[in-house]
Each structure stands twice: as structure tokens, then as C-alpha cells.
Design an enzyme around this catalytic site. Structure first.
Site, PDB file in Angstrom:
ATOM      1  CG  HIS A 180      -0.219  -0.081   2.528  1.00 28.14           C
ATOM      2  ND1 HIS A 180       0.288   1.012   3.193  1.00 28.14           N
ATOM      3  CD2 HIS A 180       0.079  -1.147   3.306  1.00 28.14           C
ATOM      4  CE1 HIS A 180       0.849   0.642   4.319  1.00 28.14           C
ATOM      5  NE2 HIS A 180       0.743  -0.674   4.424  1.00 28.14           N
ATOM      6  CG  ASP A 181      -0.355   4.256   1.312  1.00 28.75           C
ATOM      7  OD1 ASP A 181      -1.201   5.040   0.852  1.00 28.75           O
ATOM      8  OD2 ASP A 181      -0.579   3.495   2.276  1.00 28.75           O
ATOM      9  N   GLY A 202       5.197  -1.119   2.568  1.00 25.46           N
ATOM     10  CA  GLY A 202       4.375   0.057   2.366  1.00 25.46           C
ATOM     11  C   GLY A 202       5.145   1.355   2.282  1.00 25.46           C
TER      12      GLY A 202
END
Length: 279
Positions: A121-122, A139
Site C-alpha cells: 500500500h501507498d 508500504g
């Protein structure tokens, strides 16, 4: 002839350009957008708020836009955005962002992600990168343009990899990797500049000489990171042709945080206050 296999399950709300191909048994959710000329292989799962640009090739069993592996995630409508002309090979997993992060995981243009690559994520990935098999990003990692990750490279969360950098197979990164630098090992240590990669991209001998001078200031003159930064900035007067390269390195080093940068020696061998501690 239909470009969508009859066994594919596509939500009526999904937005697919008429030229998109979808293979057998693939599943595409309601918030997915896919641009012109993209091809989705068999048994793929595309879900969440995912936008895929034009002329991408996504091979079998890829899973894109899944919920982030983050305990704080509570179902917010975060996103995955993929640019144009990317190749995403078998069993890759790209997760969407988190509300506590950027809210979006982003991949640029003209990248190749080989089999079993994972983008958590991200993450923010630039353009023209190559991720060899099983490269893994935790992440919030930022990857610049033209980066190459060797197979089984693992990158800790919140790190940055500068443009034109290169990791050897099985590298394990616990600190930022500056632009143009080749690293290797567990933990990863700096080995040299990515001179061959730069030559292939059309860098002149003068620009490569400037990159070597920056590497020398960072790693071969026994300077702290703070002392190396003005030394690198001063190289601009000697290497006018490489102004953009010096600026790229200077800007990257200005953003180095607590993890520091990869060193020439493993942490257990490095002297206190050496380059890479952020001192």
C-alpha cells in the site's frame, strides 16, 4: 470476435475501453477502469478503485487493487493507479493505498514487473523501471525512474530508491538508496555507480564522470552525510553538462531521514558517525 472471454466476470459498472482484451475466468470489479489497448490475462482479479491506463499487458493470476495488508485499514475508498505501457507478469500483487498514507498506490509508465512482484500500500513507482522476479516493496516505498531491482530484492517500508539506482539479487534494504548507486547484500551496501545502465540510456562520458564524483564524495572521502552534501552541490561548477544529475542527487539527499542511506560497509562494521547514519 469478442475480446472478452465468455467465462470472465466483469461487473456492469466497470469501465473498459472497447479494445480491452480479457482472458478466461478473470474477475473485474465495479470500480475498475481500463484504458485503450490493454490486455488482461486469464484468472486475474482486478478490484477496488483501480485505474489502469492504455496498452498495458497484465498476465495470468495477477491480483491488482486488493485491500492493503494494514491493520488500520477500515475499508476506505483508496486507490491503485497504473499508467501506460506497463507489463505486469504472473502472480504479481499490487495493493491500493491507505487513508493514513497517500491514499493511492501509483505506478508510472513503461515499467516491467516480473513474476511474483509485490507492491504494498501507498508505494509510488516511477517510469521505466524493471522489477525482477519476487522483488518486494513494503508500504510507502518511493521508487524513482529507471530503477532496476534484482530478483528477490526486499525493501523496508518508508524507504526511497533514487532514479537510475540498481539492486543486486537478494538485496535487503534498510536505508535509502541514492540515485545512480548499485547496492548488494543483506543488509545492502553500496558497491559502485550504475555506469553501464547510464551508458545504455545515453549518458555522455562527462555526465558519468560527474556521477562518479558524487559517489566519491558520498562514499570514498570519509565524510558525514552533512559534509558530503555541499561537496556534491559544488560539483555543479565543474560539471555543467550534468547539472540535472547533480540537482537530482542533491534533492534526494536533502530528503534523507532517520534510516540514512546505504553505506559501503554493513552497519555492524561501520564507524560511528559514518555516511548513512544521517549524522
Amino acid at each position: 470476435m469478442s475480446l472478452i472471454h465468455p467465462t470472465a466476470l466483469i461487473d456492469p459498472a466497470a469501465q473498459l475501453h472497447p479494445t480491452v482484451q480479457v482472458g478466461a475466468y478473470s474477475l473485474i470489479g465495479p470500480h475498475v477502469q481500463i484504458g485503450e489497448g490493454s490486455a488482461i490475462g486469464s484468472h486475474c482479479v482486478l478490484e477496488g478503485h483501480t485505474r489502469i491506463g492504455a496498452h498495458n499487458t497484465i498476465h495470468s493470476y495477477a491480483a491488482l487493487g486488493g485491500a492493503p495488508q494494514d491493520k488500520k485499514y477500515a475499508g476506505e475508498p483508496t486507490r491503485l493507479e497504473i499508467g501506460d505501457r506497463n507489463v505486469i507478469r504472473e502472480f504479481c500483487t499490487l495493493h491500493r493505498g491507505t487513508a493514513n498514507g497517500r491514499g493511492v498506490t501509483r505506478v508510472g509508465d513503461d515499467n516491467m514487473l516480473m513474476a511474483y512482484v509485490h507492491l504494498a500500500h501507498d508505494c509510488q513507482v516511477g517510469s521505466h523501471t524493471v522489477f525482477a522476479n519476487n522483488a518486494q516493496l513494503a508500504g510507502h516505498v518511493q521508487v524513482g525512474d529507471w530503477v532496476i531491482l534484482g530478483g528477490f530484492t526486499v525493501v523496508r517500508q518508508f524507504l526511497r530508491l533514487g532514479a537510475h539506482s540498481f539492486t543486486a539479487m537478494c538485496a535487503l534494504l534498510f536505508a535509502d538508496l541514492p540515485p545512480f548507486v548499485v547496492c548488494q547484500g543483506q543488509p545492502a551496501v553500496a558497491r559502485n555507480v550504475n555506469a553501464e545502465g547510464l551508458r545504455r540510456r545515453g549518458f555522455s562520458p562527462a555526465r558519468i564522470a560527474a556521477v562518479r564524483a558524487m559517489y566519491k564524495a558520498l562514499y570514498r572521502e570519509n565524510l558525514t552525510l552533512q559534509a558530503a552534501q555541499p561537496r556534491i552541490a559544488a560539483l555543479l561548477a565543474q560539471h555543467l553538462e550534468a547539472a540535472s544529475d547533480v540537482a537530482l542527487m542533491s534533492d534526494f539527499l536533502a530528503g534523507v531521514g532517520k534510516p540514512g542511506i546505504v553505506r559501503r560497509r554493513a552497519r555492524s562494521e561501520a564507524a560511528e558517525g559514518a555516511v548513512g547514519e544521517g549524522a
